[in-house]
Design an enzyme around this catalytic site. Structure first.
Site, PDB file in Angstrom:
ATOM      1  N   CYS A 162       0.804  -1.216   0.000  1.00 23.20           N
ATOM      2  CA  CYS A 162       0.000   0.000   0.000  1.00 23.20           C
ATOM      3  C   CYS A 162       0.841   1.272   0.000  1.00 23.20           C
ATOM      4  CB  CYS A 162      -0.946  -0.008   1.188  1.00 23.20           C
ATOM      5  SG  CYS A 162      -2.052  -1.442   1.174  1.00 23.20           S
ATOM      6  N   HIS A 302      -1.966   7.920   6.479  1.00 26.98           N
ATOM      7  CA  HIS A 302      -2.297   6.654   5.812  1.00 26.98           C
ATOM      8  C   HIS A 302      -3.715   6.257   6.209  1.00 26.98           C
ATOM      9  CE1 HIS A 302      -1.535   2.992   3.675  1.00 26.98           C
ATOM     10  NE2 HIS A 302      -1.660   2.234   4.741  1.00 26.98           N
ATOM     11  N   THR A 306      -8.345   0.600   9.929  1.00 29.26           N
ATOM     12  CA  THR A 306      -8.133  -0.656  10.657  1.00 29.26           C
ATOM     13  C   THR A 306      -7.746  -0.323  12.095  1.00 29.26           C
ATOM     14  OG1 THR A 306      -5.832  -0.749   9.922  1.00 29.26           O
ATOM     15  CG2 THR A 306      -7.451  -1.959   8.622  1.00 29.26           C
ATOM     16  N   PRO A 307      -8.169  -1.146  13.048  1.00 26.18           N
ATOM     17  CA  PRO A 307      -7.911  -0.831  14.459  1.00 26.18           C
ATOM     18  C   PRO A 307      -6.445  -0.609  14.779  1.00 26.18           C
ATOM     19  CG  PRO A 307      -9.574  -2.548  14.296  1.00 26.18           C
ATOM     20  CD  PRO A 307      -9.053  -2.332  12.899  1.00 26.18           C
ATOM     21  N   GLU A 313      -0.367   4.696  13.968  1.00 28.91           N
ATOM     22  CA  GLU A 313      -0.034   5.935  13.266  1.00 28.91           C
ATOM     23  C   GLU A 313      -0.295   7.154  14.142  1.00 28.91           C
ATOM     24  OE1 GLU A 313      -0.514   8.056   8.882  1.00 28.91           O
ATOM     25  OE2 GLU A 313      -1.991   6.546   9.488  1.00 28.91           O
ATOM     26  N   LYS A 331      -9.276   8.271   2.956  1.00 29.82           N
ATOM     27  CA  LYS A 331      -9.853   6.930   2.820  1.00 29.82           C
ATOM     28  C   LYS A 331     -11.229   6.823   3.452  1.00 29.82           C
ATOM     29  CE  LYS A 331      -5.336   4.646   2.545  1.00 29.82           C
ATOM     30  NZ  LYS A 331      -4.508   5.870   2.711  1.00 29.82           N
ATOM     31  N   HIS A 336      -9.856   2.324   0.490  1.00 30.84           N
ATOM     32  CA  HIS A 336      -8.422   2.044   0.386  1.00 30.84           C
ATOM     33  C   HIS A 336      -8.108   1.430  -0.974  1.00 30.84           C
ATOM     34  CE1 HIS A 336      -4.392   1.253   1.285  1.00 30.84           C
ATOM     35  NE2 HIS A 336      -4.481   0.466   2.334  1.00 30.84           N
ATOM     36  N   PHE A 395       1.785  -3.632   3.790  1.00 31.81           N
ATOM     37  CA  PHE A 395       2.131  -4.975   4.232  1.00 31.81           C
ATOM     38  C   PHE A 395       3.621  -5.220   4.001  1.00 31.81           C
ATOM     39  CE2 PHE A 395      -2.318  -7.087   3.611  1.00 31.81           C
ATOM     40  CZ  PHE A 395      -2.767  -6.426   4.740  1.00 31.81           C
TER      41      PHE A 395
END
Length: 407
Positions: A162, A302, A306-307, A313, A331, A336, A395
């Site tokens: 990503c 970013h 997501t949790p 971040e 996003k 995403h 990732f």
């Protein structure tokens, strides 16, 4: 102009908020999530996504181009054409060997592979398209854009999950600084809202399960976030060495001043909980720009929804800045887009600096526990700013951060 900095002279975008940079900007500023039921994902546990509306490759590019390429390439070609036109460049008159193409992609797409596998499983080898392989090879997006624009310099594809789009922009910057080209078209593209993409991310527990409210499913930094929403899109920047931009009288939208990259070295999918990898990338970008943290007036995060990612971040930004400048994540509106996301965020960051306006983060009703960041939400915020960061993390623990200055 500082000759270490690289001028951004053109922007092209194709996103779920609209086809074109102005349509995208208007959609982002509306601050409404665009997740919706996706008929291509019908019957799957997660059957919604953010899709580019009204995109007709045949109309925009011609049947021959759309026949031989997958959707992720279609999106990139339209975005690249807009960026070049926005920069006021004439592809018929430029010095092609001095123009580079660098495009990032994480998953490419794979929208037509299921049919090809069915042909193979059924023993119908002669029914397999002769373009099946070419239209999905990662390098072909750069190759097709190069051919379409007659950009005959270095032609590269980057893949850092990503972070791919941001990595591409940073790599193009390096080519310009090295004198390998005078102009670079750089960005990212992806179209992963396909059945296998949805099913695979679902099994990884990465996607939001908010089927009852797909428009509200992507909610970066919100206390009730439960995963990201699959999207698609492309964004391209035209980058030039300042001397070249000056010589042709180009309008400059902003400057790419710094680029930093790092690896967490921690886990295949989870960010390092202490955020040290992302922090190294941020500090590297600032060091490259010869800038201090006080020169960062905005962060395009970013912010995937997501949790774990959002929490890490947010903590990282607090560690770096103490009191972080205003933050947004686009996003929330457009989902995403994986390999395209870093380039979309970069383009939005340049436009924010140019317009002195920060688009809101959609669906943020209650900030996540422990987060001490100022997230712009509900409506756009006018804000005086000279410098801004654009974060992209992927990732494999791959991090890429870009620092832009206002023109």
């Amino acid at each position: 102009m500082n000759e270490r900095e690289i001028a951004v002279t053109g922007i092209g975008m194709v996103t779920p908020a609209g086809i074109g940079r102005e349509a995208t900007w208007d959609g982002l500023c509306a601050g409404v999530g665009l997740g919706a039921f996706d008929e291509d994902l019908a019957g799957l546990p997660v059957d919604f996504s953010c899709r580019v509306p009204g995109f007709d490759g045949n109309e925009l590019l011609g049947r021959r181009i759309t026949w031989r390429n997958d959707r992720f390439i279609h999106l990139a070609m339209v975005a690249a054409r807009e960026a070049v036109a926005d920069a006021g460049l004439d592809t018929g008159a430029w010095d092609g060997p001095r123009v580079a193409i660098v495009i990032g992609s994480a998953s490419n797409g794979g929208d037509r592979w299921p049919q090809e596998y069915r042909n193979l499983d059924e023993g119908r080898v002669e029914a397999i398209s002769p373009t099946a392989l070419l239209r999905s090879l990662p390098n072909m997006v750069a190759g097709e854009v190069s051919t379409d624009l007659q950009a005959l310099g270095p032609c590269l594809t980057t893949s850092s999950a990503c972070a791919s789009g941001a990595t591409a922009i940073g790599t193009a910057r390096d080519l310009l600084r090295a004198g390998a080209c005078d102009i670079a078209i750089a960005g990212g593209t992806d179209s992963a809202r396909v059945p296998m993409g949805s099913a695979a991310f679902y099994r990884m527990q990465a996607l939001s399960l908010r089927r009852h409210d797909p428009a509200g499913a992507s909610r970066p930094f919100d206390a009730d976030r439960d995963g990201f929403v699959l999207s698609e899109g492309s964004a391209m920047l035209v980058l030039e060495r300042p001397r070249y931009a000056r010589a042709r009288g180009a309008r400059v939208r902003g400057f790419l001043s710094g680029y930093g990259a790092s690896s967490d070295g921690y886990h295949a999918t989870r960010p390092d909980p202490d955020g040290s990898g992302a922090q190294r990338a941020v500090l590297a970008a600032l060091a490259d720009a010869r800038a201090d943290v006080c020169e960062v007036h905005h962060v395009n995060a970013h912010g995937t929804s997501t949790p774990l990612n959002d929490s890490v971040e947010a903590d990282m930004l607090t560690t770096v800045f103490g009191t972080p400048p205003p933050v947004t994540s686009v996003k929330g509106v457009i989902g995403h887009s994986l390999g395209a996301a870093g380039a979309v965020d970069a383009a939005c960051t340049v436009m924010s600096l140019e317009r002195q306006l920060i688009p809101p983060t959609a669906n943020l009703d209650r900030l996540g526990e422990g987060m001490e960041i100022d997230v712009v939400t509900k409506t756009p915020r006018a804000h005086r700013m000279q410098g801004a960061l654009s974060n992209a993390f992927g990732f494999g623990g791959q991090n890429a951060v870009l620092f832009f200055r206002a023109a």
